[in-house]
Design an enzyme around this catalytic site. Sequence first.
Site, PDB file in Angstrom:
ATOM      1  NE  ARG A   1      -3.950   1.310  13.167  1.00 49.02           N
ATOM      2  CZ  ARG A   1      -4.014   0.283  12.348  1.00 49.02           C
ATOM      3  NH1 ARG A   1      -3.791  -0.937  12.807  1.00 49.02           N
ATOM      4  NH2 ARG A   1      -4.302   0.459  11.087  1.00 49.02           N
TER       5      ARG A   1
ATOM      6  CE  LYS B   1      -3.071  -7.288  -5.869  1.00 50.90           C
ATOM      7  NZ  LYS B   1      -3.742  -8.252  -4.952  1.00 50.90           N
TER       8      LYS B   1
ATOM      9  N   GLY C   1      -1.434   2.372   4.937  1.00 52.04           N
ATOM     10  CA  GLY C   1      -0.314   1.847   5.707  1.00 52.04           C
ATOM     11  C   GLY C   1       1.059   2.246   5.210  1.00 52.04           C
TER      12      GLY C   1
ATOM     13  N   GLY D   1      -7.387   0.654   5.117  1.00 48.51           N
ATOM     14  CA  GLY D   1      -8.525   0.170   4.331  1.00 48.51           C
ATOM     15  C   GLY D   1      -9.738   1.076   4.463  1.00 48.51           C
TER      16      GLY D   1
HETATM   17  P1  AMP Z   1       0.186  -1.186  -1.597  1.00 48.89           P
HETATM   18  O1  AMP Z   1       0.018  -2.081  -0.408  1.00 48.89           O
HETATM   19  O2  AMP Z   1      -0.565  -1.611  -2.802  1.00 48.89           O
HETATM   20  O3  AMP Z   1       0.003   0.270  -1.242  1.00 48.89           O
HETATM   21  O4  AMP Z   1       1.708  -1.355  -2.018  1.00 48.89           O
HETATM   22  C1  AMP Z   1       2.794  -1.021  -1.218  1.00 48.89           C
HETATM   23  C2  AMP Z   1       3.973  -1.772  -1.706  1.00 48.89           C
HETATM   24  O5  AMP Z   1       4.203  -1.491  -3.066  1.00 48.89           O
HETATM   25  C3  AMP Z   1       5.255  -1.444  -0.982  1.00 48.89           C
HETATM   26  O6  AMP Z   1       5.654  -2.547  -0.218  1.00 48.89           O
HETATM   27  C4  AMP Z   1       6.240  -1.165  -2.112  1.00 48.89           C
HETATM   28  O7  AMP Z   1       7.486  -1.803  -1.940  1.00 48.89           O
HETATM   29  C5  AMP Z   1       5.560  -1.742  -3.324  1.00 48.89           C
HETATM   30  N1  AMP Z   1       5.975  -1.084  -4.572  1.00 48.89           N
HETATM   31  C6  AMP Z   1       6.012   0.221  -4.829  1.00 48.89           C
HETATM   32  N2  AMP Z   1       6.494   0.451  -6.058  1.00 48.89           N
HETATM   33  C7  AMP Z   1       6.784  -0.747  -6.601  1.00 48.89           C
HETATM   34  C8  AMP Z   1       7.318  -1.154  -7.842  1.00 48.89           C
HETATM   35  N3  AMP Z   1       7.661  -0.278  -8.776  1.00 48.89           N
HETATM   36  N4  AMP Z   1       7.472  -2.481  -8.048  1.00 48.89           N
HETATM   37  C9  AMP Z   1       7.131  -3.382  -7.094  1.00 48.89           C
HETATM   38  N5  AMP Z   1       6.617  -3.039  -5.905  1.00 48.89           N
HETATM   39  C10 AMP Z   1       6.450  -1.747  -5.652  1.00 48.89           C
END
Ligand code: AMP
Length: 438
Positions: free
Chosen positions: A36, A237, A393, A416
Site C-alpha cells: 500500500r 461467507k 484481501g 471492502g
Molecule cells: P473471505 O474473507 O470471505 O473472502 O474468506 C476468505 C477465507 O475463506 C480464507 O481465509 C479461506 O481460508 C476461507 N475459505 C475458503 N474456502 C473455504 C472452505 N471451503 N471452508 C472454510 N473456509 C474457507
Amino acid sequence: MMSKFSAYNFKGQKALVRVDFNVPLNDQCEITDDSRMKATIPTINKILNDGGSVILMSHLGRPKEGPSDEYSLKHLVHHLSELLNQSAVGSQQSAVGSQQSAVGSQQSAVGSQQSAVGNQQPVTVLFANDCIGEQAYLTAKMMRPGEVLLLENLRFHKEEEKGDPGFAEKLSKLGDVWVNDAFGTAHRAHASTAVIARFFPVEKRMFGLLMEKEVANAEKVLHNAEKPFVAIIGGAKVSDKILIIENLLNTATDIIIGGGMAYTFIKAEGGDIGSSLCEDDRVGIALEIMRKAEAKGVCIHLPSDSIIADKFAADAMTSDAPSNNIPDDWMGLDIGPNACEQFCNVIKRSKTILWNGPMGVFEMHNFQHGTKAVATAIAAATQKGSFSLVGGGDSVSAVNQFGFADKVSYISTGGGAMLEYFEGKKLPGISAVEGDNR
Ligand code: AMP
C-alpha cells in the site's frame, strides 16, 4: 486526455494527501507488507517533482482508545524515506538511512530522515505526533518544497470515523490542495476521506494517481467489460458477497462460485454437503440468485467436486467427493480436480476476468490447489490478452503468495472498497472528489 492530477502544477503548493498506509505490522512494529505504501509513491513523487510539498494523512489499524504506540504511524517513517529514495530515477546521491533532525524547525519533527527522490533532490520526511494541533500546523506551515510530512494516525481522534466536520476543517487547514489517493478507504464517509472535500474548491480537490488507476480499472470491468466476462467469487461467507453477485448478474457472462460459500448454493440445489461451511439463512437467497441468473442468461458455475477433510486442520484426512454428496462429518475445504478443470476452461475462454476470494482454505497446503489452479488459469488468459482484475484481501494474498502478482493485469489495493464498488454503490471518497458538495 491528461487527468486533473497530472495536469495540475503543484509548484509552491502544499498537497494534503489522504493515503491508505494501513499496512500490517508484526510484534516488533515492523512492516510485513508494504504494497500500500509503494502504490502511492508515484503520486508523492509527482508532487515533489513539480516543486510542491506533501502532507500525508492515513489511519493505521483500529485503535480503540486514543493514541497508542502499537498503532503509531511513526513506525512507517523510515521505510517511507527508503521507498522515496529507491524510486529515484538514476539518482546518484542516494542518502538512505542518513538521519537528520528537523530542518530549521524547533517544533519536534520526530524521526525525520533524508532520502532522495526522482528529481534528485534530497527529501526530508518529517513526522508530526498528532494529525491536528499546533505542532502539525506549524510543521506544515514551515515545510519547504521537496519535503514530506507524515501525520500521526487519524483514528487517534474518534472524530475521524464519525466524519466530524470540525475535525475535517482542522485537517483542511494543513494544505492548499486535497488529493485523495486512498482507494482502500473510499467506501468510508470519514472526515479525511470525504467530509474534508467541502473545505476545498472543486479545482483544489482531486484523485491521486493510484486512485485514478483503481477507478479506471474498476470502471473498465464494471461498465466496459469485453465479453465473455467471468467473475470468480470465493471466500468464506455468502452474506458478504450477495450484493456483488446480484450486481454482476447484470454484466457478467459467467459467475464462478468457489470457496466455503459455494456449499450454501449446493445445499440450495438439494445437495448433501456434510459439515461444510453453510449459512442456512442464506439458502433461500442463493436459490433466488440461481433463478435470476437463469432468467438473465448468466451461467453460474459451482464446483462439481471438492477436496474434503475430516476436520478443519492442516493435518486432516483428505479425500475427493462430488460436492453434492459429501459424507456426514466431512467438509469441503477446496475445489476438486474436476472443478479445477471446469473453472479453468471458463477462465481461459474469457476476455475479462474479475477475481475476489479464494477457492479453498489456501492458507493450508492441502487445500490450496484450487486457488493456485485458478490463479494459473488467470495468468494464462492474461498472457493471451484478456484483462484480469484481482481484488479483495485474500485473493490478493493468494496471488502474491503463489508468485502471480506480475501476471495479472491489475491488483486492486481496496478490499471492502472494491467489493462495494462492484456492488454498484457510489463510494463517498469518490463522490467527494467528483461532486460539488460545498
Ligand atoms: P473471505 O474473507 O470471505 O473472502 O474468506 C476468505 C477465507 O475463506 C480464507 O481465509 C479461506 O481460508 C476461507 N475459505 C475458503 N474456502 C473455504 C472452505 N471451503 N471452508 C472454510 N473456509 C474457507
